[in-house]
Every structure is written in C-alpha cells, then in structure tokens.
Scaffold this active site. Structure first.
Site, PDB file in Angstrom:
ATOM      1  N   LYS A  73       0.837  -1.203   0.000  1.00  0.00           N
ATOM      2  CA  LYS A  73       0.000   0.000   0.000  1.00  0.00           C
ATOM      3  C   LYS A  73       0.877   1.260   0.000  1.00  0.00           C
ATOM      4  CE  LYS A  73      -3.922  -2.329   2.231  1.00  0.00           C
ATOM      5  NZ  LYS A  73      -4.833  -2.365   3.407  1.00  0.00           N
ATOM      6  N   TYR A  93     -12.472  -2.435  -3.636  1.00  0.00           N
ATOM      7  CA  TYR A  93     -13.040  -2.528  -2.277  1.00  0.00           C
ATOM      8  C   TYR A  93     -14.566  -2.452  -2.287  1.00  0.00           C
ATOM      9  CZ  TYR A  93      -8.443  -2.179   0.038  1.00  0.00           C
ATOM     10  OH  TYR A  93      -7.172  -2.425   0.503  1.00  0.00           O
ATOM     11  N   ARG A 151      -1.904 -14.566   3.455  1.00  0.00           N
ATOM     12  CA  ARG A 151      -2.659 -13.913   4.530  1.00  0.00           C
ATOM     13  C   ARG A 151      -1.980 -14.147   5.876  1.00  0.00           C
ATOM     14  NH1 ARG A 151      -6.967 -10.389   3.405  1.00  0.00           N
ATOM     15  NH2 ARG A 151      -8.066 -11.171   5.240  1.00  0.00           N
ATOM     16  N   THR A 175      -5.839  -8.008   9.915  1.00  0.00           N
ATOM     17  CA  THR A 175      -6.181  -6.674   9.399  1.00  0.00           C
ATOM     18  C   THR A 175      -5.709  -5.587  10.363  1.00  0.00           C
ATOM     19  OG1 THR A 175      -8.131  -7.652   8.370  1.00  0.00           O
ATOM     20  CG2 THR A 175      -8.095  -5.256   8.546  1.00  0.00           C
ATOM     21  N   VAL A 180      -4.755   0.204  11.953  1.00  0.00           N
ATOM     22  CA  VAL A 180      -5.504  -0.541  10.922  1.00  0.00           C
ATOM     23  C   VAL A 180      -5.614   0.248   9.620  1.00  0.00           C
ATOM     24  CG1 VAL A 180      -7.809   0.223  11.703  1.00  0.00           C
ATOM     25  CG2 VAL A 180      -7.573  -1.962  10.519  1.00  0.00           C
ATOM     26  N   ASN A 183      -1.988  -0.083   7.238  1.00  0.00           N
ATOM     27  CA  ASN A 183      -1.499  -1.444   7.506  1.00  0.00           C
ATOM     28  C   ASN A 183      -0.669  -2.054   6.377  1.00  0.00           C
ATOM     29  OD1 ASN A 183      -3.672  -1.892   5.857  1.00  0.00           O
ATOM     30  ND2 ASN A 183      -4.718  -3.345   7.198  1.00  0.00           N
ATOM     31  N   HIS A 241      -1.794  -5.449   1.275  1.00  0.00           N
ATOM     32  CA  HIS A 241      -3.067  -6.101   0.970  1.00  0.00           C
ATOM     33  C   HIS A 241      -2.781  -7.469   0.366  1.00  0.00           C
ATOM     34  CE1 HIS A 241      -6.926  -7.104  -0.863  1.00  0.00           C
ATOM     35  NE2 HIS A 241      -6.244  -7.405  -1.943  1.00  0.00           N
ATOM     36  N   GLU A 270      -9.424  -9.852  -8.383  1.00  0.00           N
ATOM     37  CA  GLU A 270      -8.475  -8.742  -8.190  1.00  0.00           C
ATOM     38  C   GLU A 270      -7.348  -8.769  -9.220  1.00  0.00           C
ATOM     39  OE1 GLU A 270      -7.422  -9.050  -4.020  1.00  0.00           O
ATOM     40  OE2 GLU A 270      -9.476  -8.601  -3.398  1.00  0.00           O
TER      41      GLU A 270
HETATM   42  P1  RTP Z   1      -6.943  -5.834   2.769  1.00  0.00           P
HETATM   43  O1  RTP Z   1      -8.208  -6.066   1.966  1.00  0.00           O
HETATM   44  O2  RTP Z   1      -6.391  -4.456   2.624  1.00  0.00           O
HETATM   45  O3  RTP Z   1      -5.923  -6.916   2.579  1.00  0.00           O
HETATM   46  O4  RTP Z   1      -7.355  -5.951   4.277  1.00  0.00           O
HETATM   47  P2  RTP Z   1      -8.177  -7.072   5.009  1.00  0.00           P
HETATM   48  O5  RTP Z   1      -8.775  -8.061   4.053  1.00  0.00           O
HETATM   49  O6  RTP Z   1      -7.283  -7.614   6.071  1.00  0.00           O
HETATM   50  O7  RTP Z   1      -9.321  -6.213   5.692  1.00  0.00           O
HETATM   51  P3  RTP Z   1     -10.716  -5.661   5.135  1.00  0.00           P
HETATM   52  O8  RTP Z   1     -11.724  -5.881   6.207  1.00  0.00           O
HETATM   53  O9  RTP Z   1     -10.988  -6.147   3.758  1.00  0.00           O
HETATM   54  O10 RTP Z   1     -10.427  -4.085   5.083  1.00  0.00           O
HETATM   55  C1  RTP Z   1      -9.721  -3.540   4.026  1.00  0.00           C
HETATM   56  C2  RTP Z   1      -8.828  -2.457   4.525  1.00  0.00           C
HETATM   57  O11 RTP Z   1      -9.607  -1.388   5.041  1.00  0.00           O
HETATM   58  C3  RTP Z   1      -8.901  -0.750   6.077  1.00  0.00           C
HETATM   59  N1  RTP Z   1      -9.706  -0.779   7.287  1.00  0.00           N
HETATM   60  N2  RTP Z   1      -9.842   0.272   8.053  1.00  0.00           N
HETATM   61  N3  RTP Z   1     -11.753   0.281  11.114  1.00  0.00           N
HETATM   62  C4  RTP Z   1     -11.030   0.796  10.150  1.00  0.00           C
HETATM   63  O12 RTP Z   1     -10.686   1.951  10.141  1.00  0.00           O
HETATM   64  C5  RTP Z   1     -10.639  -0.098   9.071  1.00  0.00           C
HETATM   65  N4  RTP Z   1     -10.988  -1.350   8.929  1.00  0.00           N
HETATM   66  C6  RTP Z   1     -10.392  -1.790   7.785  1.00  0.00           C
HETATM   67  C7  RTP Z   1      -7.611  -1.494   6.291  1.00  0.00           C
HETATM   68  O13 RTP Z   1      -6.578  -0.848   5.531  1.00  0.00           O
HETATM   69  C8  RTP Z   1      -7.922  -2.848   5.688  1.00  0.00           C
HETATM   70  O14 RTP Z   1      -6.742  -3.508   5.285  1.00  0.00           O
END
Ligand code: RTP
Length: 155
Positions: free
Chosen positions: A16, A56, A92, A98, A116, A119, A122, A133
């Site tokens: 990122k 997203y 992962r 996350t 978060v 982070n 991705h 994707e």
């Molecule tokens: P990613 O898609 O980036 O690999 O992350 P992930 O699957 O681990 O998590 P996801 O729930 O899909 O969320 C995508 C990205 O959104 C941001 N996020 N911010 N509470 C918050 O402020 C929050 N929650 C999620 C993070 O950058 C997360 O990686």
C-alpha cells in the site's frame, strides 16, 4: 514432493502507499521470494479512485470506506501477483491480521505497522477474490509464465 495440482494458484498482493513511502517494498518482496513463491506480475501504479472503489466494492457501506479510498490513492502502490501452493492462505498468514495490534511479530503487519488504517499490505482473502483482483489490476500480457529452476527444491 507434492503432486502438481495446486501449484498454479495465484494471489494478488499490494504494498500500500504507506509501505512504498516507508521503503518496505524490498523487504516484502524478499519475504515472498524466500518463502518459495514465484513472482508472475509486478508494477508500481498510481491507482485511480474508480479502480479502488471497484477493488473494495464489498466495503462500500463501511464508515471507513472514503478514508480507505483516500489512503490507497495517496501515492503509488506496488501491485503483484504471486504463485504457488496455497499461496492465498499462506500470504494472509504472512501478512498478519487486518488490525496490526492483533498481528504476531514475524508477520508483515506485526513487524511494521500499528494502525488498521495504515497497515502497509493487501492480500486477496480467497481464491475467488484473487481471480477477481488479478483481472482488475493486471492485463493478461502483464502476467508471466517463466521457467522456475528452483521448483524441484521447493516441492
Ligand atoms: P486488505 O483487503 O487491505 O488486505 O485488508 P483485510 O482483508 O485484512 O481487511 P478488510 O476488512 O478487507 O479491510 C480492508 C482495509 O480497510 C482498512 N480498514 N480500516 N476500522 C477501520 O478503520 C478499518 N478497517 C479496515 C484497512 O486498511 C484494511 O486492510
């Protein structure tokens, strides 16, 4: 040595904008190389808001969605496709949770970040998301099939 089924699994990984700015690209690429995965696509890209909103799309109702799009478009990302046995699940694990606070030391997020919303990495969360994707971020001619001479020492 395992059978050949599954060795062609692919996942989408992106460093990122914060990871790029913080010079973490080399370390992250090195982790995936050392693990035994094969790099089949990589580019530095300034993602458009349209691309990120599509990427997203499942999160569009979340309160952090706009902030997430801003964060992800604030600078270039390094988009990659990695290939290998169970690469989606294993990536992962290598990334951590996350929320960096839930991520163990030794994972990318456990080692390099605290919040978060910053982070650094991705990775696709399923084989189906990976296919979606990869098709969103890469064209077919940006993905490479190359002979991997280390393969017999990995499998
Ligand atoms: P990613 O898609 O980036 O690999 O992350 P992930 O699957 O681990 O998590 P996801 O729930 O899909 O969320 C995508 C990205 O959104 C941001 N996020 N911010 N509470 C918050 O402020 C929050 N929650 C999620 C993070 O950058 C997360 O990686």
């Amino acid at each position: 040595q395992t059978g050949w089924t599954g060795l062609n699994e692919r996942t989408f990984v992106a460093v990122k904008p914060d990871g790029v700015q913080r010079r973490l690209v080399g370390d992250i690429v090195h982790r995936f190389e050392k693990k035994g995965f094969k790099l089949v696509g990589m580019k530095l890209v300034q993602a458009s808001e349209d691309l990120l909103k599509e990427h997203y799309r499942d999160l569009r109702a979340k309160p952090f969605f706009n902030g997430l799009i801003q964060y992800m478009s604030a600078g270039p990302v390094v988009a990659m496709v990695w290939q290998g046995l169970d690469v989606v699940k294993t990536s992962r694990k290598m990334m951590g949770e996350t929320n960096p606070a839930d991520s163990l030391p030794g994972t990318v997020r456990g080692d390099y970040c605290v919040e978060v919303g910053r982070n650094v990495i991705h990775g696709s969360d399923s084989v189906e998301s990976a296919q979606r994707e990869i098709a969103l971020w890469f064209s077919q001619d940006e993905l490479h099939c190359w002979e991997d001479h280390s393969i017999r020492w990995i499998y």
